[in-house]
Design an enzyme around this catalytic site. Structure first.
Site, mmCIF file in Angstrom:
data_model
loop_
_atom_site.group_PDB
_atom_site.id
_atom_site.type_symbol
_atom_site.label_atom_id
_atom_site.label_comp_id
_atom_site.label_asym_id
_atom_site.label_seq_id
_atom_site.Cartn_x
_atom_site.Cartn_y
_atom_site.Cartn_z
ATOM 1 N N TYR A 148 0.785 -1.191 -0.183
ATOM 2 C CA TYR A 148 -0.082 0.072 0.055
ATOM 3 C C TYR A 148 0.866 1.139 0.070
ATOM 4 O O TYR A 148 2.001 1.237 0.698
ATOM 5 C CB TYR A 148 -1.031 -0.098 1.089
ATOM 6 C CG TYR A 148 -1.775 -0.972 1.342
ATOM 7 C CD1 TYR A 148 -3.259 -0.956 1.204
ATOM 8 C CD2 TYR A 148 -1.587 -2.296 1.818
ATOM 9 C CE1 TYR A 148 -4.096 -1.823 1.214
ATOM 10 C CE2 TYR A 148 -2.166 -3.296 2.030
ATOM 11 C CZ TYR A 148 -3.838 -3.083 1.664
ATOM 12 O OH TYR A 148 -4.749 -4.074 1.981
ATOM 13 N N HIS A 156 -6.305 1.779 -1.515
ATOM 14 C CA HIS A 156 -6.153 0.520 -1.794
ATOM 15 C C HIS A 156 -4.938 -0.127 -1.893
ATOM 16 O O HIS A 156 -4.067 0.730 -2.491
ATOM 17 C CB HIS A 156 -7.014 0.161 -2.937
ATOM 18 C CG HIS A 156 -8.772 0.419 -2.856
ATOM 19 N ND1 HIS A 156 -9.289 -0.578 -2.081
ATOM 20 C CD2 HIS A 156 -9.375 1.431 -3.254
ATOM 21 C CE1 HIS A 156 -10.600 -0.032 -2.205
ATOM 22 N NE2 HIS A 156 -10.693 1.105 -2.839
ATOM 23 N N LYS A 193 -4.609 -4.819 -9.280
ATOM 24 C CA LYS A 193 -3.475 -4.548 -8.794
ATOM 25 C C LYS A 193 -2.288 -5.014 -9.674
ATOM 26 O O LYS A 193 -2.759 -5.882 -10.786
ATOM 27 C CB LYS A 193 -3.305 -5.795 -7.246
ATOM 28 C CG LYS A 193 -4.427 -5.433 -6.243
ATOM 29 C CD LYS A 193 -4.048 -6.217 -5.113
ATOM 30 C CE LYS A 193 -5.201 -6.254 -4.183
ATOM 31 N NZ LYS A 193 -5.950 -4.921 -3.759
#
Length: 242
Positions: A148, A156, A193
């Site tokens: 993070y 997020h 991600k």
């Protein structure tokens, strides 16, 4: 894929309170109080005062443990978190169940007995932490860590991290064929991600002492999924009259 902030004002809050400052305050507080953690199986239990509780939560070290003691707050530190505070920041001591202090070599061997891949995992963890990333377990996504940019309440996680090492055939049984990459990239894409591979080069060093970490080299590589629809060049098709 850039940071995805949670709500209006989250980025401003993060910029006003950098992780590096929070960790520095935590380090100072723990040193001043001669803090120590209790080694328990595959984690370290740590008793924190009110100030340390706030700093541990803001820096994202450990997880609070609910107990019947209302005047005390306990945290459960993972092996990488505990060794980072102990060995890198040098701000806590660690004792065994007999309240005897454990030195760095003994603690290193103990942690390797609990995680065979601990040297690689810890080098990766400390590499990211020293760059001021907040690092948490990535087990729920099938990776080693998630990283993070700041506290998870503000942003997020940006990277799904897998730790690899080519030394002595250590492939960890992952990403050995292209289908492994394809599956992992699809998963990362579904949770927004970027896949970050950290390759640990041990440079021929044995992992018998924690000092070996100084010789380790970390290679970083991000991998994204190629989409033909997004990468195809615009082409103009000329049509002639017949």
């Amino acid at each position: 894929m850039g940071p995805r902030w949670k709500g209006k004002g989250a980025e401003a809050k993060a910029l006003a309170d950098p992780i590096s400052n929070i960790v520095s305050q935590l380090q100072s507080s723990l040193v001043q109080s001669s803090s120590q953690g209790l080694l328990m199986n595959s984690s370290v239990l740590f008793e924190a005062d009110a100030k340390q509780t706030d700093l541990l939560n803001r820096a994202c070290f450990g997880r609070p443990v609910v107990t019947a003691e209302k005047d005390k707050q306990w945290f459960q530190l993972g092996l990488e978190e505990a060794f980072y505070l102990f060995y890198v920041l040098k701000c806590i001591k660690i004792v065994n169940e007999n309240n005897c202090e454990i030195d760095s070599e003994e603690l290193w061997m103990y942690m390797m007995s609990k995680k065979e891949n601990f040297p690689n995992l810890f080098k990766a963890y400390s590499h990211l932490r020293m760059k001021n990333w907040v690092v948490r377990s990535g087990s729920q996504y099938g990776v080693d860590f998630v990283a993070y940019r700041h506290h998870p309440s503000l942003v997020h996680s940006e990277y799904a991290v897998i730790v690899l090492s080519d030394n002595n055939g250590e492939t960890n049984g992952r990403l050995m064929v292209w289908s492994d990459y394809h599956c992992t990239l699809r998963l990362c894409g579904s949770v927004a991600k970027t896949l970050l591979l950290l390759n640990i080069d041990k440079c021929g060093e044995n992992a018998t002492l924690p000092s070996c970490l100084e010789s380790y080299i970390v290679g970083e590589r991000t991998i994204t999924r190629w989409s033909p629809q997004q990468c195809r060049e615009n082409q103009t098709i000329a049509t002639g009259e017949s």
